[in-house]
Design an enzyme around this catalytic site. Structure first.
Site, PDB file in Angstrom:
ATOM      1  N   GLU A  42     -31.809 -68.588  38.414  1.00 57.58           N
ATOM      2  CA  GLU A  42     -33.190 -68.877  38.449  1.00 57.58           C
ATOM      3  C   GLU A  42     -33.837 -68.130  39.298  1.00 57.58           C
ATOM      4  O   GLU A  42     -33.450 -67.454  40.366  1.00 57.58           O
ATOM      5  CB  GLU A  42     -33.383 -70.227  39.016  1.00 57.58           C
ATOM      6  CG  GLU A  42     -34.728 -70.933  39.320  1.00 57.58           C
ATOM      7  CD  GLU A  42     -34.856 -72.374  39.699  1.00 57.58           C
ATOM      8  OE1 GLU A  42     -35.613 -73.211  39.356  1.00 57.58           O
ATOM      9  OE2 GLU A  42     -34.047 -72.758  40.671  1.00 57.58           O
ATOM     10  N   LYS A 115     -38.942 -74.704  32.017  1.00 54.02           N
ATOM     11  CA  LYS A 115     -38.068 -75.714  32.799  1.00 54.02           C
ATOM     12  C   LYS A 115     -38.959 -77.109  32.750  1.00 54.02           C
ATOM     13  O   LYS A 115     -40.056 -77.044  32.876  1.00 54.02           O
ATOM     14  CB  LYS A 115     -38.318 -75.330  34.217  1.00 54.02           C
ATOM     15  CG  LYS A 115     -37.272 -76.073  35.212  1.00 54.02           C
ATOM     16  CD  LYS A 115     -37.072 -75.679  36.639  1.00 54.02           C
ATOM     17  CE  LYS A 115     -36.495 -76.344  37.564  1.00 54.02           C
ATOM     18  NZ  LYS A 115     -36.321 -76.010  38.884  1.00 54.02           N
ATOM     19  N   CYS A 157     -31.746 -75.183  36.800  1.00 53.48           N
ATOM     20  CA  CYS A 157     -31.392 -75.546  37.962  1.00 53.48           C
ATOM     21  C   CYS A 157     -31.522 -77.204  37.989  1.00 53.48           C
ATOM     22  O   CYS A 157     -30.606 -77.860  37.665  1.00 53.48           O
ATOM     23  CB  CYS A 157     -32.319 -75.010  38.894  1.00 53.48           C
ATOM     24  SG  CYS A 157     -32.248 -75.212  40.745  1.00 53.48           S
TER      25      CYS A 157
END
Length: 286
Positions: A42, A115, A157
């Site tokens: 990330e 995301k 993440c």
């Protein structure tokens, strides 16, 4: 793919995109031939602040940062996954997303994942308060892509804490799931390995997690511990704290046996409401 060679780059990215790109290329240069897919963490190309993310956000399939990665993929003949970088929203040009991009060895953008879960938490570290939603628009779609190493489901993440997303990716045929991350030192030390192994076991998928490590500015510190986990939950490779590449050999031939012996997908009685966005050449050209 029966057996495949993958490299997970552990980085300490910062505010200078040129330095970050150089760090990535230096690690790729040091890889042996035979690597088919390179994964970065990330914030691989930029680890900064909201203003900088907005300034560097790029249009889908267009922009100088993407061009640099495209050329790198061609130069070294490998697929490259950018763990995440700021992108202009496909829904609104006034908003940005933090997005994972997958390029093939010819430099073509094959898949994009925005995301979904925003890291809006309070942590007992120097930084303290994290509010990704102040900067980014959350994504709304799943992304899975066919690659030379297998069918890849994409996450970023904080998504790791939401098992429903991983179950949905498995339902869309994922054999491998990527988790590019910048876990904080506090949360990483407590939960990182446990969560990665749990997601692998629950979904009978290989988990590949490239991570940021070290200090990023005055208040950010990341955990590192880049890791690869097989579908039985066994750690097949890890890099605790070095800024270097972790090379792993993965195989998906055993997935069918594991899944047949313990058919958790068929036994699962919960259904995700997320809409799948299957990656293909048409999506890449939008």
């Amino acid at each position: 793919m029966k057996n495949a060679n993958v490299a997970l780059l552990q980085l300490c990215s910062g505010e200078n995109t040129r330095d970050n790109l150089a760090q990535i290329e230096q690690q790729i240069k040091q890889l042996n031939s035979g690597i088919q897919l390179v994964m970065t963490p990330e914030n691989a190309l930029l680890f900064a602040n909201a203003a900088s993310y907005r300034h560097h956000a790029e249009q889908h399939n267009d922009g100088p940062l993407q061009q640099e990665v495209r050329e790198m993929a061609r130069r070294y003949g490998v697929w490259i996954q950018v763990g995440s970088m700021p992108m202009i929203s496909r829904e609104s040009p006034d908003l940005i997303t933090t997005s994972s991009l997958l390029f093939d060895s010819q430099g073509e953008l094959k898949a994009r994942y925005d995301k979904i879960h925003m890291f809006d938490v309070d942590i007992k570290d120097i930084h303290g308060r994290y509010r990704e939603s102040d900067t980014y628009q959350p994504g709304e779609h799943l992304t899975v892509a066919d690659t030379p190493v297998g069918r890849l489901g994409m996450t970023v993440c904080y998504d790791l804490r939401f098992p429903g997303l991983f179950q949905a990716l498995r339902a869309q045929g994922a054999e491998i799931i990527s988790v590019p991350a910048a876990f904080t030192k506090v949360t990483g030390e407590a939960h990182w390995e446990i969560l990665l192994r749990a997601r692998a076991i629950e979904n009978q998928c290989v988990i590949l997690a490239a991570a940021q490590v070290g200090r990023h500015g005055a208040t950010r510190r990341t955990w590192g511990h880049t890791m690869a986990v097989d579908a039985w939950g066994k750690i097949i490779g890890q890099n605790p704290d070095a800024v270097s590449a972790l090379k792993v050999k993965i195989e998906t031939t055993g997935l069918k046996t594991i899944r047949n012996q313990m058919p958790v997908l068929q036994h699962n009685r919960f259904v995700s409401s997320l809409v799948p966005r299957l990656s293909d050449s048409k999506q890449s050209s939008k």
